[in-house]
Scaffold this motif. Structure first.
Motif, short mmCIF file in Angstrom:
data_model
loop_
_atom_site.label_atom_id
_atom_site.label_comp_id
_atom_site.label_asym_id
_atom_site.label_seq_id
_atom_site.Cartn_x
_atom_site.Cartn_y
_atom_site.Cartn_z
N ASP A 56 56.91 10.60 106.11
CA ASP A 56 56.35 11.78 106.45
C ASP A 56 56.75 11.86 107.78
OD1 ASP A 56 54.95 12.55 103.92
OD2 ASP A 56 53.15 11.40 104.50
N ILE A 57 56.91 10.88 108.75
CA ILE A 57 57.20 10.93 109.95
C ILE A 57 58.58 10.31 110.24
CG2 ILE A 57 56.72 10.57 112.43
CD1 ILE A 57 53.63 10.75 111.19
N LYS A 86 57.35 15.54 107.35
CA LYS A 86 56.56 16.61 107.91
C LYS A 86 56.83 16.76 109.46
CE LYS A 86 52.78 15.72 104.55
NZ LYS A 86 51.51 15.06 104.27
N ILE A 87 57.03 15.77 110.20
CA ILE A 87 57.26 15.61 111.51
C ILE A 87 58.79 14.72 111.91
CG2 ILE A 87 56.64 14.94 113.83
CD1 ILE A 87 53.60 14.98 112.64
N TYR A 88 59.50 15.39 112.79
CA TYR A 88 60.87 14.73 112.85
C TYR A 88 60.92 14.53 114.15
CZ TYR A 88 65.97 13.62 112.64
OH TYR A 88 67.08 12.90 112.65
N PHE A 89 60.99 13.57 114.91
CA PHE A 89 61.52 13.48 116.51
C PHE A 89 63.04 13.20 116.67
CE2 PHE A 89 56.98 12.28 116.37
CZ PHE A 89 56.57 12.85 117.42
N SER A 145 63.02 19.73 108.13
CA SER A 145 61.72 19.43 108.37
C SER A 145 60.53 20.17 108.62
CB SER A 145 62.08 18.25 109.62
OG SER A 145 63.23 17.45 109.18
N LEU A 187 58.45 19.86 111.09
CA LEU A 187 58.00 20.07 112.69
C LEU A 187 59.08 19.25 113.35
CD1 LEU A 187 56.35 21.23 114.97
CD2 LEU A 187 54.91 18.94 114.83
N ILE A 217 60.57 18.09 116.89
CA ILE A 217 60.17 17.68 118.32
C ILE A 217 61.51 17.09 118.89
CG2 ILE A 217 58.75 16.71 119.85
CD1 ILE A 217 56.54 16.73 117.73
N CYS A 250 64.83 23.18 117.10
CA CYS A 250 63.79 22.36 117.13
C CYS A 250 62.51 23.42 117.21
CB CYS A 250 63.55 21.46 118.17
SG CYS A 250 63.53 22.07 119.92
N HIS A 251 61.39 22.92 117.14
CA HIS A 251 60.05 23.82 117.36
C HIS A 251 59.55 23.74 118.59
CE1 HIS A 251 60.37 23.07 112.74
NE2 HIS A 251 60.00 24.44 112.71
#
Length: 349
Positions: free
Chosen positions: A215-216, A272-275, A292, A294, A296, A310-311
């Motif tokens: 998820d991350i 759900k979240i991608y750095f 993805s 979100l 970042i 990116c968002h």
């Protein structure tokens, strides 16, 4: 070959321990589009033991017909019995296209079937289309190290076959109550006729998060400077309970294994979240993570392409920003744990 004899789009339905693999549902979504464009039916081929009840799920996700081979000999995946079942189905009903998930099982089965038929097989496809009039499958995949996309055609043989990477297609929203036609099939195959035997099933015990299921994801690029600098990515991932991802340059430098590579020549992910930290954002990487939820990005180059995808973007030095994020996330998680503990104490009181 008389191509007029071959009709319909098929998806091999991968099943394990009573559950349908997500990639099979994704392929039903892609197959639905191809079938509608051609004006033909979409079918799923389900092989296993005690799996017939899964047909309703397949209908709800877009299948018009489900061919089922349900017998004890299919209890665990083995190449021979599954290949014989799929060959039997092909010879009876003659599909023009068969799609498989590009998983260890899907790749193994597809290559065996392609060899026996014989026909062509496009591996690790990331895009699919079909010519409305001719039914020619346009299967595209990365080539030359991910620098170009090659569209591969199978002009002389049917069925046309392709394995498709997980996460690159989108499953349809299920339609509860949707029904279709269930066709139960069988083959005359005895256990003693199968050369491989399942002696023991060893369950996977690792607690590591698989990157394609996470998820991350905290992913790092060559902007981290070195293998030692890349440890900062691991530290942030550990705090968040996330999987670690990497760009191609990082993998080729030997900082982390290939199983962590995100992109055209790696894994396609939809967390759900991608750095994206220290990653410039080359197209080969973007296609593997652009869906993805979100994104970042942290990069000291304000003109890095990643900021167009990116968002939220932070322009700055990752070695200054990431330690601050780690500290703040630790504090936030500590407060959350304290709040949960207090709530439980109140409930018990």
């Amino acid at each position: 070959m008389n191509f007029a004899d071959y009709k319909g789009i098929w998806v091999y339905i991968e099943e394990k321990e009573g559950s349908i693999a997500p990639v099979s549902l994704e392929l039903l979504g892609a197959g639905r589009q191809l079938a509608d464009k051609r004006g033909v039916e979409l079918a799923g081929v389900l092989i296993g033991h005690g799996v017939k009840h899964l047909d309703q799920t397949l209908f709800e996700y877009g299948a018009d017909t489900v061919y089922v081979y349900d017998a004890p000999i299919f209890d665990h995946y083995r190449t021979e019995p599954y290949m014989y079942a799929l060959l039997d189905c092909c010879q009876k009903y003659k599909p023009e296209v068969i799609l498989y998930g590009a998983t260890p099982t899907g790749k193994d089965l597809a290559s065996a079937v392609a060899t026996d038929l014989p026909t062509g097989l496009t591996a690790d496809t990331t895009m699919l289309d079909i010519e409305e009039d001719t039914g020619l499958l346009l299967a595209s995949r990365p080539a030359f190290g991910g620098n170009i996309m090659a569209t591969i055609l199978c002009k002389k043989y049917r069925p046309q076959m392709a394995t498709v990477r997980p996460k690159v297609m989108t499953a349809l929203q299920p339609q509860p109550g949707r029904t279709g036609k269930l066709v139960e099939e069988s083959i005359l195959l005895r256990e003693e006729d199968v050369r491989t035997k399942v002696l023991e099933v060893v369950r996977e015990t690792t607690k590591k998060v698989r990157i394609d299921e996470a998820d991350i994801i905290v992913a790092g690029g060559k902007g981290m400077g070195s293998k030692e600098g890349f440890q900062l990515i691991h530290q942030l991932a550990e705090v968040l309970g996330a999987a670690v991802g990497a760009s191609r340059d990082v993998v080729e430098a030997g900082w982390i294994g290939h199983q962590h590579q995100v992109g055209q020549t790696g894994v396609t992910v939809t967390p759900k979240i991608y750095f994206a930290i220290g990653i410039s954002g080359a197209i080969q990487h973007l296609v593997g993570m652009q869906n993805s939820g979100l994104i970042i990005a942290i990069n000291k180059d304000p003109n890095a392409p990643i900021f167009q995808a990116c968002h939220y973007g932070i322009v700055g030095d990752a070695f200054e920003i990431v330690p601050l994020l780690i500290e703040h996330f630790k504090q936030a998680l500590s407060h959350m744990n304290e709040a949960v503990q207090t709530e439980e104490e109140v409930r018990h009181a």
